[in-house]
Every structure is written in structure tokens, then in C-alpha cells.
Design an enzyme around this catalytic site. Structure first.
Site, short mmCIF file in Angstrom:
data_model
loop_
_atom_site.label_atom_id
_atom_site.label_comp_id
_atom_site.label_asym_id
_atom_site.label_seq_id
_atom_site.Cartn_x
_atom_site.Cartn_y
_atom_site.Cartn_z
N CYS A 1 0.93 -1.24 -0.01
CA CYS A 1 -0.08 0.00 -0.10
C CYS A 1 0.90 1.40 0.00
O CYS A 1 0.31 2.35 -0.52
CB CYS A 1 -0.87 -0.11 1.24
SG CYS A 1 -2.09 -1.46 1.39
N HIS B 1 -3.65 7.26 3.04
CA HIS B 1 -3.95 5.61 2.42
C HIS B 1 -5.45 5.32 2.95
O HIS B 1 -5.81 5.50 4.22
CB HIS B 1 -3.12 4.46 2.71
CG HIS B 1 -3.38 3.20 2.42
ND1 HIS B 1 -3.82 3.12 1.27
CD2 HIS B 1 -3.50 2.28 3.15
CE1 HIS B 1 -4.12 1.56 1.18
NE2 HIS B 1 -4.00 1.09 2.24
N ASN C 1 -10.06 -0.19 -0.27
CA ASN C 1 -8.64 -0.21 0.00
C ASN C 1 -7.97 -0.65 -1.38
O ASN C 1 -8.07 -1.91 -1.83
CB ASN C 1 -8.16 -0.88 1.04
CG ASN C 1 -6.67 -0.94 1.12
OD1 ASN C 1 -5.99 -0.51 0.46
ND2 ASN C 1 -6.30 -1.53 2.15
O1 UT7 Z 1 -4.14 -1.51 3.41
C1 UT7 Z 1 -3.06 -2.11 4.56
C2 UT7 Z 1 -3.25 -1.49 5.76
N1 UT7 Z 1 -4.50 -2.37 6.33
C3 UT7 Z 1 -5.26 -1.90 7.19
O2 UT7 Z 1 -4.79 -0.85 7.76
C4 UT7 Z 1 -6.33 -2.63 7.90
C5 UT7 Z 1 -6.33 -2.63 9.47
N2 UT7 Z 1 -7.40 -3.24 10.08
C6 UT7 Z 1 -8.75 -2.54 9.83
O3 UT7 Z 1 -8.92 -1.78 9.05
C7 UT7 Z 1 -9.72 -3.28 10.87
O4 UT7 Z 1 -9.18 -4.00 11.80
C8 UT7 Z 1 -10.62 -4.33 10.25
C9 UT7 Z 1 -11.77 -3.42 9.30
C10 UT7 Z 1 -9.90 -5.30 9.19
C11 UT7 Z 1 -11.52 -5.22 11.18
O5 UT7 Z 1 -12.24 -4.14 11.94
P1 UT7 Z 1 -12.05 -4.32 13.60
O6 UT7 Z 1 -13.07 -3.40 14.10
O7 UT7 Z 1 -10.55 -4.58 13.94
O8 UT7 Z 1 -12.80 -5.95 13.68
P2 UT7 Z 1 -12.15 -7.24 14.43
O9 UT7 Z 1 -11.09 -7.78 13.44
O10 UT7 Z 1 -11.74 -6.87 15.70
O11 UT7 Z 1 -13.31 -7.99 14.44
C12 UT7 Z 1 -14.68 -7.79 15.34
C13 UT7 Z 1 -15.74 -8.58 15.01
C14 UT7 Z 1 -15.18 -10.11 14.89
O12 UT7 Z 1 -16.35 -10.93 15.72
P3 UT7 Z 1 -16.19 -11.50 17.13
O13 UT7 Z 1 -15.05 -12.21 17.06
O14 UT7 Z 1 -16.08 -10.22 17.88
O15 UT7 Z 1 -17.54 -12.13 17.27
C15 UT7 Z 1 -15.11 -10.44 13.46
O16 UT7 Z 1 -15.45 -11.83 13.37
O17 UT7 Z 1 -16.25 -8.56 13.84
C16 UT7 Z 1 -16.32 -9.53 13.02
N3 UT7 Z 1 -16.16 -9.33 11.42
C17 UT7 Z 1 -16.94 -9.21 10.80
N4 UT7 Z 1 -18.51 -9.00 11.06
C18 UT7 Z 1 -19.26 -8.66 9.89
C19 UT7 Z 1 -14.97 -9.14 10.78
N5 UT7 Z 1 -15.30 -8.89 9.43
C20 UT7 Z 1 -16.55 -8.68 9.60
C21 UT7 Z 1 -17.51 -8.62 8.33
N6 UT7 Z 1 -18.85 -8.57 8.53
N7 UT7 Z 1 -17.07 -8.46 7.16
#
Ligand code: UT7
Length: 324
Positions: A112, A251, A281
Site C-alpha cells: 500500500c 491511504h 482499499n
Molecule cells: O492497507 C493495508 C493496511 N490495512 C489496514 O490498515 C487494515 C487495518 N485493520 C482494519 O481496518 C480493521 O481491523 C478491520 C476493518 C480489518 C476489522 O475491524 P475490527 O474492528 O478490527 O474488527 P475485528 O477484526 O476486531 O473483528 C470484530 C468482530 C469479530 O467478531 P467477534 O470475534 O467479535 O465475534 C469479527 O469476526 O467483527 C467480525 N467481523 C465481521 N462482521 C461482519 C470481521 N469482519 C466482518 C465482516 N462483517 N465483514
């Protein structure tokens, strides 16, 4: 003699994939995606549409905006992690498409951060005598996406952006470029298979090792910290303060990362360029796509101070400060 951005261009494929479409593919919801990422839809390349196809169209628009002929380019740098094929470089395919016969051409791999890294390299070439450098960020992220993994498939999109660098006049141009990497964190975002470590095989495909894997939560925390630090580093290096900035082009990974960074910096959201709602992204294409929209939308005026900041796999992070 430093580089200035003489023209920008961008291109996105026609097909739109909305959050509603994703609701039919994985267990997700429009509300979750919008709230947790800020993304509403993304573009997906057509079958057979490769990174050089998107990149060449963005490049043509950047050359037209700059009023520079492809034949006058000295160097083409293409930032991509989804190039047409392992060999030759996507830059050579774009050189061929543009008819830029004099230009040296190579790809740059910094995920990225690729476009901001390539801007830094291009600036160094201009400072040592090159006349015109084309920098392209182009990605077909949909080819790396596991469409059954809700953790990643809602995040990425396809697109391309480009900028033509030329020697600057007066105090315009690239004031600074800071490039960073920390390879100890390589496994936060990676595509395990398809390279020399795990060459393509039926086993690899069956295991899904050709897809992008991300430890989203950990990545999120490191992103906020490093982006804030890098912004402060870039401002300090130029004897500038946050108040001096007219536009911040980050980004477009996640609206919450951007809001956290600008809150820490004390930068008002009106100065931030956002388009992840429409494109998600797009990795190396993210910043040049957002920059081109800002330029064409009249948000960047001569004399403005613009900061570009990226973060991604590697881990890598980078900034560029430009007097427009
Ligand atoms: O470009 C390269 C750089 N990349 C980044 O900067 C990405 C950085 N990370 C992020 O943007 C975020 O961490 C994400 C958007 C990827 C995820 O968001 P989050 O708030 O950190 O969610 P999480 O991974 O902590 O997951 C929270 C919950 C989980 O469920 P439980 O375990 O709490 O029951 C996930 O399974 O959200 C769930 N989850 C979803 N639910 C509905 C994860 N993806 C989804 C989804 N729809 N698409």
C-alpha cells in the site's frame, strides 16, 4: 532541483461491487462494513483486465494533464503487488502501451506504500538530472481476495492512479519524502503463496495460500501509531506545523484509522481527502486515486501544502510533503 507533480490521472474499472452484493456472498452487513471501515462499494476489474490495463489509462490521463508526451519520459515506476505476471514488469507493459520508448521501466514492491515510495524514488531521479518520471500505482486486488473470507473480502478494490514528475520551478514541489519499513512485522499482512517460498501448486490453491491474509486488529493499532509519528517526523523535517497543512491525503484503508490519526494530530477532517466509501482499499492505487480526485475536484490550489501518507504490508509506512 526537486520534483513537482506536473499532472495526475486515475482510472477505475466499470464494475461496482456494493456492500449489498457482499451481504449475499458472506455473513456480513452493510451496517458493519460502513461503521467499521467507511467502505460502501468498490470497483472490480473485468475478467482479463490486468494491472497494466488500469495503469496505462491512469497514466494517459496524467500525461495529458501534465501536457507531456510519453516519448519525453525518462523513467516509469509502477507500484503494484498485483502485476500482470511475474515477468516482465508491469512497468514495461505500460511503457509499451504508452509508446514511451526512451523511458527506463521497472516495478516497485511496497504494497500500500508503493506509490509514496515510488514518488520518493522518482524525486531522487529528478534531483539527479532526469526530466520526466511517470509514477503509477495500479492494483487488481480482487485477484488476491478470498471471496469466502469476510475478514478481508469487504476491504479491497481495484483501480489505478498516476502522477507525472517534472523539475520544479521556484519553491514548488516535493519538500520531503520519508520511507520506512519494519520487516519484523511481515506476517501482519501477507499473501503466503505464489512466489518462490511456496510456488504455485494444486495443494497451494486448495489451501487458499494465494489469498491475502491480514491480522486486522493488530495492523490497525500499528497503523495509527506509525502514521501519527511519520506525520510529525515529516512536519518537523520541514519546520512546519499541522496548522500549515492545507490537505492530507492518507491511504484509504479504514475511515477509523484516518480519524484516529487526524484527531491525534489535531488536523480538521475538512482537510482530509476521503474516497474509500466508493473504492475501498486499492493498495498502491489508493493515494494517487484520491489525489487525482482532489486535484480534478479543485481541492488543491497552487501554493497549497499537501501531505501524502501511506501504511501497509511489510510493514511499510511513508510520507511525502508537497508544495503544490
Ligand atoms: O492497507 C493495508 C493496511 N490495512 C489496514 O490498515 C487494515 C487495518 N485493520 C482494519 O481496518 C480493521 O481491523 C478491520 C476493518 C480489518 C476489522 O475491524 P475490527 O474492528 O478490527 O474488527 P475485528 O477484526 O476486531 O473483528 C470484530 C468482530 C469479530 O467478531 P467477534 O470475534 O467479535 O465475534 C469479527 O469476526 O467483527 C467480525 N467481523 C465481521 N462482521 C461482519 C470481521 N469482519 C466482518 C465482516 N462483517 N465483514
Amino acid at each position: 532541483m526537486r520534483a513537482c507533480i506536473a499532472g495526475t490521472g486515475s482510472y477505475v474499472p466499470e464494475r461496482v461491487l456494493t456492500n449489498a452484493d457482499l451481504e449475499r456472498m458472506v455473513a456480513t452487513s452493510d451496517a458493519w462494513i460502513v461503521e467499521r471501515t467507511g467502505i460502501r462499494e468498490r470497483r472490480i476489474a473485468a475478467p482479463g483486465e490486468a494491472a497494466s490495463d488500469l495503469g496505462a489509462k491512469a497514466a494517459e490521463r496524467a500525461l495529458a494533464a501534465a501536457g507531456i508526451a510519453a516519448a519525453d519520459l525518462d523513467l516509469i515506476l509502477v507500484a503494484t503487488c498485483t502485476g500482470d505476471s511475474p515477468l516482465p514488469s508491469t512497468a514495461c507493459m505500460i511503457q509499451h502501451r504508452l509508446g514511451a520508448r526512451r523511458a527506463a521501466a521497472c516495478d516497485l514492491s511496497a504494497a500500500c506504500c508503493g506509490f509514496v515510495y515510488a514518488l520518493g524514488v522518482g524525486d531522487a531521479y529528478i534531483r539527479t538530472g532526469s526530466r520526466h518520471v511517470l509514477v503509477v500505482g495500479t492494483e487488481v486486488m480482487s485477484m488476491l481476495t478470498d471471496w469466502t473470507d469476510r475478514n478481508t473480502c469487504v476491504l479491497f478494490g481495484d483501480g489505478a492512479g498516476a502522477a507525472v514528475l517534472s523539475p520544479s520551478e521556484g519553491d514548488r514541489g516535493m519538500l520531503s519524502s520519508h520511507l520506512h519499513a519494519d520487516g519484523t512485522l511481515w506476517d501482519l499482512i501477507c499473501v503466503p503463496g505464489g512466489g518462490s517460498r511456496l510456488p504455485p501448486s494444486e495443494k497451494l490453491l486448495a489451501e487458499g495460500q494465494q489469498h491475502i491474509k491480514m491480522k486486522g486488529n493488530e495492523t490497525f493499532k500499528v497503523a495509527v501509531k506509525t502514521l501519527e509519528e511519520a506525520a510529525r517526523e515529516a512536519l518537523a523535517a520541514n519546520n512546519l506545523t499541522v496548522e500549515d497543512l492545507d490537505l492530507y491525503v492518507p491511504h484509504q484503508a479504514n475511515i477509523r484509522i484516518i480519524k484516529a490519526v487526524v484527531t491525534r494530530l489535531g488536523l480538521p477532517m475538512e482537510k482530509v481527502v476521503l474516497n474509500m466509501d466508493r473504492y475501498g482499499n486499492t493498495s498502491a492505487a489508493s493515494i494517487p486515486l484520491a489525489l487525482d480526485e482532489a486535484v480534478r475536484g479543485g481541492r488543491v490550489k497552487a501554493g497549497n501544502l499537501v501531505m501524502l501518507e501511506a501504511f501497509g504490508a511489510g510493514l511499510t509506512w511513508a510520507s511525502a510533503v508537497i508544495r503544490w
